[in-house]
Design an enzyme around this catalytic site. Structure first.
Site, PDB file in Angstrom:
ATOM      1  N   ASP A 143      -1.322  16.628  -1.032  1.00 29.69           N
ATOM      2  CA  ASP A 143      -1.668  15.749  -2.150  1.00 29.69           C
ATOM      3  C   ASP A 143      -0.730  16.045  -3.321  1.00 29.69           C
ATOM      4  OD1 ASP A 143      -3.162  14.835  -4.640  1.00 29.69           O
ATOM      5  OD2 ASP A 143      -4.572  14.202  -3.098  1.00 29.69           O
ATOM      6  N   HIS A 153      -9.601  13.866   2.537  1.00 27.54           N
ATOM      7  CA  HIS A 153      -9.118  15.046   1.824  1.00 27.54           C
ATOM      8  C   HIS A 153      -9.626  16.292   2.532  1.00 27.54           C
ATOM      9  CE1 HIS A 153      -8.141  12.956  -2.076  1.00 27.54           C
ATOM     10  NE2 HIS A 153      -9.018  12.097  -1.594  1.00 27.54           N
ATOM     11  N   HIS A 159      -6.758   2.644   0.785  1.00 29.60           N
ATOM     12  CA  HIS A 159      -6.401   2.918   2.183  1.00 29.60           C
ATOM     13  C   HIS A 159      -7.215   4.154   2.562  1.00 29.60           C
ATOM     14  CE1 HIS A 159      -3.072   2.972   5.409  1.00 29.60           C
ATOM     15  NE2 HIS A 159      -3.896   3.974   5.744  1.00 29.60           N
ATOM     16  N   HIS A 210      -8.543   7.529   3.607  1.00 24.99           N
ATOM     17  CA  HIS A 210      -7.896   8.837   3.709  1.00 24.99           C
ATOM     18  C   HIS A 210      -8.951   9.917   3.594  1.00 24.99           C
ATOM     19  CE1 HIS A 210      -7.820   7.666  -0.549  1.00 24.99           C
ATOM     20  NE2 HIS A 210      -7.810   8.959  -0.862  1.00 24.99           N
ATOM     21  N   GLY A 212     -15.356   6.761  -5.945  1.00 25.17           N
ATOM     22  CA  GLY A 212     -14.220   7.528  -6.450  1.00 25.17           C
ATOM     23  C   GLY A 212     -12.918   7.312  -5.697  1.00 25.17           C
ATOM     24  N   CYS A 254       0.540   3.211   3.281  1.00 24.15           N
ATOM     25  CA  CYS A 254       1.277   2.558   4.384  1.00 24.15           C
ATOM     26  C   CYS A 254       2.766   2.872   4.259  1.00 24.15           C
ATOM     27  CB  CYS A 254       1.045   1.049   4.376  1.00 24.15           C
ATOM     28  SG  CYS A 254      -0.578   0.526   4.958  1.00 24.15           S
ATOM     29  N   ASN A 273     -13.725   9.595  -0.069  1.00 24.56           N
ATOM     30  CA  ASN A 273     -14.213   8.730  -1.137  1.00 24.56           C
ATOM     31  C   ASN A 273     -14.166   7.288  -0.622  1.00 24.56           C
ATOM     32  OD1 ASN A 273     -14.401  10.916  -3.011  1.00 24.56           O
ATOM     33  ND2 ASN A 273     -12.208  10.784  -3.307  1.00 24.56           N
ATOM     34  N   CYS A 275       0.837  -1.207   0.000  1.00 25.67           N
ATOM     35  CA  CYS A 275       0.000   0.000   0.000  1.00 25.67           C
ATOM     36  C   CYS A 275       0.867   1.250   0.000  1.00 25.67           C
ATOM     37  CB  CYS A 275      -0.911  -0.020   1.226  1.00 25.67           C
ATOM     38  SG  CYS A 275      -1.842   1.493   1.470  1.00 25.67           S
ATOM     39  N   HIS A 313      -3.642   0.245   8.491  1.00 23.66           N
ATOM     40  CA  HIS A 313      -4.218   0.023   7.168  1.00 23.66           C
ATOM     41  C   HIS A 313      -5.700  -0.302   7.299  1.00 23.66           C
ATOM     42  CE1 HIS A 313      -4.285  -0.817   2.912  1.00 23.66           C
ATOM     43  NE2 HIS A 313      -5.019  -1.885   3.198  1.00 23.66           N
TER      44      HIS A 313
END
Length: 115
Positions: A33, A104, A100, A102, A95, A10, A89, A7, A49
């Site tokens: 990003d 935004h 993993h 996350h 999307g 990770c 997402n 990943c 994870h």
């Protein structure tokens, strides 16, 4: 704490892949990003994870609460003062591009605004 050796998030959390880090503690990392949608676009990524929100359970409530309450502080520290978007997402149809979990945080002047 579980990790996935394949990943990318990770690997970033473990320091194996460089990132433009803005925050880190024992539970999660925040970094810019690499393909930002706005002037300030950071990702908050748990070190554990978790493939997506689908796998989140009651045992993750403290982690997610900590991430959601730290994100606004980081945005203020990065100069975002007129609001921001928070996006999670989930799954292919939602999307999600990296498997993993996350979050935004996206802010600054809206690049999609025509004005």
């Amino acid at each position: 704490m579980s990790t996935d050796p394949n990943c990318i998030f990770c690997k970033i959390a473990a320091g194996q892949i460089p990132s433009r880090k803005v925050y880190e503690d024992d539970d999660f990392i925040a970094f810019h990003d690499i393909n930002p949608w706005a002037p300030v676009h950071i990702l908050l990524v748990p070190k554990q994870h978790l493939p997506s929100m689908v796998e989140v359970g009651p045992e993750h409530a403290a982690l997610l609460g900590k991430m959601m309450s730290t994100g606004p502080r980081l945005m203020r520290e990065l100069g975002v003062t007129n609001g921001f978007r928070t996006i999670v997402n989930t799954g292919a149809d939602g999307g999600q591009e990296v498997g993993h979990l996350h979050i935004h945080f996206i802010g600054g002047p809206r690049p999609w605004s025509k004005g």
